[in-house]
Design a protein around this motif. Structure first.
Motif, PDB file in Angstrom:
ATOM      1  N   HIS A   1      28.657  29.830  40.663  1.00  0.00           N
ATOM      2  CA  HIS A   1      27.767  30.973  40.520  1.00  0.00           C
ATOM      3  C   HIS A   1      27.050  31.261  41.834  1.00  0.00           C
ATOM      4  CE1 HIS A   1      23.745  32.604  39.411  1.00  0.00           C
ATOM      5  NE2 HIS A   1      24.558  33.520  38.942  1.00  0.00           N
TER       6      HIS A   1
ATOM      7  N   THR B   1      33.945  42.193  48.468  1.00  0.00           N
ATOM      8  CA  THR B   1      34.215  42.911  47.223  1.00  0.00           C
ATOM      9  C   THR B   1      34.149  41.909  46.075  1.00  0.00           C
ATOM     10  OG1 THR B   1      36.563  42.478  47.345  1.00  0.00           O
ATOM     11  CG2 THR B   1      35.786  44.493  48.387  1.00  0.00           C
ATOM     12  N   ASP B   2      34.040  42.428  44.844  1.00  0.00           N
ATOM     13  CA  ASP B   2      33.929  41.552  43.681  1.00  0.00           C
ATOM     14  C   ASP B   2      35.095  40.593  43.594  1.00  0.00           C
ATOM     15  OD1 ASP B   2      31.529  42.622  42.722  1.00  0.00           O
ATOM     16  OD2 ASP B   2      32.609  44.360  41.946  1.00  0.00           O
ATOM     17  N   VAL B   3      36.298  41.127  43.857  1.00  0.00           N
ATOM     18  CA  VAL B   3      37.483  40.275  43.726  1.00  0.00           C
ATOM     19  C   VAL B   3      37.424  39.138  44.744  1.00  0.00           C
ATOM     20  CG1 VAL B   3      39.984  40.217  43.863  1.00  0.00           C
ATOM     21  CG2 VAL B   3      38.848  42.187  42.839  1.00  0.00           C
ATOM     22  N   ARG B   4      37.101  39.482  46.008  1.00  0.00           N
ATOM     23  CA  ARG B   4      37.038  38.449  47.045  1.00  0.00           C
ATOM     24  C   ARG B   4      35.966  37.413  46.722  1.00  0.00           C
ATOM     25  NH1 ARG B   4      41.038  39.681  48.012  1.00  0.00           N
ATOM     26  NH2 ARG B   4      42.058  40.935  49.597  1.00  0.00           N
TER      27      ARG B   4
ATOM     28  N   ALA C   1      34.847  36.596  43.836  1.00  0.00           N
ATOM     29  CA  ALA C   1      35.276  35.766  42.721  1.00  0.00           C
ATOM     30  C   ALA C   1      36.282  34.726  43.178  1.00  0.00           C
ATOM     31  CB  ALA C   1      35.891  36.640  41.627  1.00  0.00           C
ATOM     32  N   GLU C   2      37.115  35.104  44.162  1.00  0.00           N
ATOM     33  CA  GLU C   2      38.120  34.153  44.647  1.00  0.00           C
ATOM     34  C   GLU C   2      37.487  33.078  45.520  1.00  0.00           C
ATOM     35  OE1 GLU C   2      40.648  36.980  46.466  1.00  0.00           O
ATOM     36  OE2 GLU C   2      41.951  37.212  44.709  1.00  0.00           O
TER      37      GLU C   2
END
Lengths: 364, 447
Positions: free
Chosen positions: A310, A322-325, A327-328
């Motif tokens: 988190h 970005t959100d995807v990055r 999250a990764e």
């Protein structure tokens, strides 16, 4: 604890000659020490719970169930030398038992009984698996439990009653009025359902840890360690290898069952995808990160598991990813932490700290 | 010694009692009696911002395709914000990754509701994942709008889940429309069902069986995660199936196509909307076959499917022009895809709902507004929404299309129906809706 250590240092003679001295007494009186630590722990938890927001409470609930399961696993792997890759499956057993018992309005059984039932059912499953595992060694136990971790989610899908892929919703029973009143009386704030579950989780964790700590310090713990270190010597000393192994396995799976029960309540659903192999491996990594065979380590490991992803995702988003990055980023950082700990601190966090402390004392 | 010990014990007891008394004294005692007014403003909304959130699989097996949906949302909200926002409020969309794991969905929803304090959940994705949080959202009275899944659960029982609204056509009406089309156009076909083993497959099957129960000769199911579908397809082949009706996700469209090639099984395919994005399936086919099958959208030529919003293939649609303009101006990296269009179309509906809730939207106001004017909203959907006090289900119909070179060629007009035994009717009225010139809806407040 630091205060007593200081006391021991101020009076090395007393500690050395083995008589009297508060440090010595602190060490030898196992049960009172564990109980007072437990009370202190509960107080600390209450303070933390009341000073943080709802989301932190829900994170603490996650930490509690991970901590309970990791505590059980660290006893099995660290003290008895059995490597289980299937504790996620045992958590599933506990979680599904809880979901089934809490079904119905109002639920058939009061909450503590449900928790106990989930623990007991898992314990029975653990006993069956444990008897099989006791005949196996090292990697073979890992293999057998791995098979279990893969099989259990599949078995769940087979039974219509268990809700298939979508799983079973878990409905928390209404918080009893006397609990609400008592909580308000003590803390001065209303007890919301999230906090209620978190308290239940931490109460379960403290009880589990006191029991585990007592087991570890006592005769049972000694036999487990003896079996782990040298089977032949242990057998010559009169220890029944199989019995010791099965007992360790059963205790450990009972913890996993209780953890699963708390998890079901905290997550509000039990679905096969929540109990994938990843969960079992995650637990193991928590134990290794924190330090094998140490309950403090298990707790630290589960805290890392709960808060690190988190934190990292938050940092990533703040840094403009970005959100995807972002999250990764979380799994990547967790993996890096794992590699770092293994390279720099192979005894885990608590193990390394303890070694450092000992070395310093040795030099002094 | 004896005495000291007893003395010590007494001291200890006294200490404990003192501690207990102290603890009790610290407490707050009883509650204050006065009933406090509950006029506190709703979370997530201020004079100039409104914060909403969603959970999506940004990592993991379900990420390809689905992870693009939130980027569509964000692009459209940025476009609206750049044009002054909704009633002066800028929309902030917080996206969290649940990796399509219900346990994570529960955690990130806690985070969205309790920490980020969102006004509402918008477009949370997935049937098993959203199931984990739908009761929590309703208990917390958080609007749960436009769930990105076609399960009936999001709208067939508003009394049970008053805060939840579906958006896309549910799987049952899709099953009905597909079933009727097959009945009328391929009455002699032996139909085999290829179903995902959850609500998706179940609802679709129930819809299709209303029309072609007698034509279905075999039914097989797969569990997401198990990538070997050879037994299922062999069973369909053995039953001499000549039309496979698939209620499956894109990766299983690719897997079933590959496996069918391997066992030389050449039926006609009809994939439901969810599993039929030609670009994604083509890319997946190339990946799964390790390059042996060349990735191109034409791989699904001749496959039948359905459409309910204009996608990238509708080149002369005003909506596509709007989406392209929005994406060019505010999009993230990458091309405009059907998944991003899906996200933008949902975002468009959300903006409409917010406008309908008036100048000072409340959580309850949005829900009431959608119930009141939801069925009249004009948007990219080919068919109108079914929103009312009795139903929170979304778009009411779709058209059957055949894929040719990555484009959907319509085979029917827009077919509209409802769950249960509602008849299927032609209704092109909503398909003619065009976006306003500035690309931002203008809905009158509902009350």
């Amino acid at each position: 604890m630091p205060t007593t250590t200081e006391a021991g240092e101020k009076d090395p003679a007393a500690a050395a000659d083995g008589r009297g001295g508060p440090r010595r007494r602190w060490r030898s009186s196992v049960l009172p020490r564990h109980l007072s630590l437990a009370v202190l722990g509960l107080l600390a938890v209450t303070v933390v719970m009341e000073t943080t927001g709802s989301f932190a409470n829900s994170q603490l609930a996650s930490m509690a169930y991970l901590g309970i399961a990791a505590g059980g696993l660290t006893v099995l792997t660290g003290l008895n030398g059995q490597l289980s890759l299937g504790h996620g499956a045992f958590m599933a057993v506990g979680a599904y038992t809880t979901a089934l018992f809490l079904d119905g309005e109002p639920p058939a059984l009061p909450l503590p009984v449900v928790l106990a039932a989930a623990t007991l059912v898992t314990l029975l499953v653990g006993a069956v698996v444990g008897v099989a595992a006791a005949r196996l060694h090292g990697p073979y136990i890992a293999g057998a439990t791995l098979a279990l971790a893969v099989a259990v989610p599949g078995v769940v899908l087979h039974f219509e009653r268990l809700g298939g892929e979508q799983g079973l919703g878990v409905r928390m029973p209404e918080t009893p009025v006397w609990v609400l009143d008592a909580a308000y009386f003590v803390t001065g704030s209303e007890l919301d359902p999230t906090k209620y579950v978190a308290y239940i989780g931490w109460a379960a964790l403290v009880v589990t840890y006191v029991l585990l700590a007592n087991l570890m310090r006592g005769r049972v713990g000694r036999t487990w360690r003896a079996v782990r270190d040298d089977e032949v010597a242990a057998e010559i000393a009169g220890i029944h290898l199989g019995r010791a192994r099965v007992l360790a396995f059963v205790v450990s799976t009972a913890c996993a069952g209780l953890a699963g029960a708390v998890m079901a309540m905290a997550v509000r659903i039990t679905a096969p995808s929540g109990f994938s192999l990843t969960l079992s491996l995650t637990l193991l990594s928590a134990v290794v990160l924190g330090g094998l065979g140490s309950l403090t380590g298990a707790l630290i490991g589960s805290a890392l598991l709960t808060f690190l992803p988190h934190l990292v995702t938050g940092l990533g988003t703040d840094a403009g990813l970005t959100d995807v990055r972002a999250a990764e980023l979380a799994p990547a950082v967790y993996g890096l932490t794992m590699i770092l700990v293994i390279l720099v601190a192979p005894a885990g966090i608590t193990g390394t700290l303890r070694n450092l402390w000992r070395r310093r004392r040795g030099v002094a | 010694m004896q005495r000291t010990r007893r003395f010590r014990r007494t001291t200890r007891l006294a200490g404990l009692l003192t501690a207990a008394a102290l603890l009790a004294a610290c407490g707050a005692g009883g509650r204050p009696d006065d009933g406090e007014g509950k006029a506190a403003p709703d979370a997530g909304i201020t004079e100039d911002t409104i914060k909403i959130g969603g959970h999506f699989p940004l990592t993991g097996v379900a990420a390809p395709g689905y992870s693009e949906i939130p980027s569509g949302h964000k692009a459209y909200y940025d476009y609206v914000n750049a044009n002054g926002g909704v009633n002066g409020r800028k929309i902030e969309y917080v996206v969290k990754d649940d990796a399509y794991n219900p346990t994570n969905t529960s955690t990130v929803t806690n985070e969205l509701v309790l920490k980020e304090e969102i006004f509402g959940m918008v477009a949370g994705l997935g049937t098993p994942t959203h199931t984990a949080v739908v009761d929590f959202l309703n208990a917390e009275k958080v609007p749960d709008l436009m769930v990105s899944s076609g399960s009936l659960m999001w709208g067939d029982d508003p009394a049970k889940r008053p805060w939840t609204f579906g958006w896309q056509p549910d799987y049952m009406i899709e099953g009905k429309i597909i079933g009727q089309w097959v009945k009328e156009n391929m009455p002699d076909a032996k139909v085999g069902l290829f179903l995902q083993d959850d609500d998706f497959g179940r609802d679709g099957e129930a819809g299709a069986r209303k029309y072609i129960d007698d034509q279905i000769v075999e039914t097989v199911r797969y569990t997401p995660g198990n990538t070997d579908v050879a037994p299922q397809l062999a069973k369909l082949q053995a039953a001499d199936v000549d039309l496979v009706l698939g209620f499956n996700v894109p990766s299983y469209t690719a897997l079933s196509q590959l496996t069918a090639m391997k066992i030389n099984f050449r039926p006609k395919w009809f994939h439901s909307n969810v599993g039929s994005d030609p670009a994604l399936v083509g890319a997946l086919l190339a990946r799964f076959s390790e390059g042996k099958v060349k990735g191109s959208a034409g791989l699904l030529d001749g496959v039948l499917t359905t459409e309910y919003i204009p996608g990238t293939d509708a080149t002369d649609s005003e909506w596509l022009k709007l989406w392209q303009k929005v994406w060019d101006a505010h999009g993230a990296e990458g091309e405009l895809t059907n998944y991003r269009i899906y996200g933008m179309s949902q975002a468009y509906t959300f903006v409409q709902a917010l406008q309908a809730a008036g100048d000072d939207p409340t959580r309850e106001g949005v829900v009431k507004a959608l119930e009141k004017v939801g069925s009249t909203l004009e948007g990219p959907g080919l068919a109108p929404f079914r929103y009312s006090e009795d139903s929170h289900l979304g778009i009411s119909g779709m058209e059957v299309v055949r894929l040719e070179d990555g484009r959907g060629e319509p085979l029917t007009p827009v077919l509209v129906t409802d769950i249960g035994d509602a008849p299927i009717e032609e209704d092109d009225s909503a398909a003619k809706d065009a976006p306003p010139a500035n690309g931002i809806p203008d809905v009158e407040p509902a009350s």
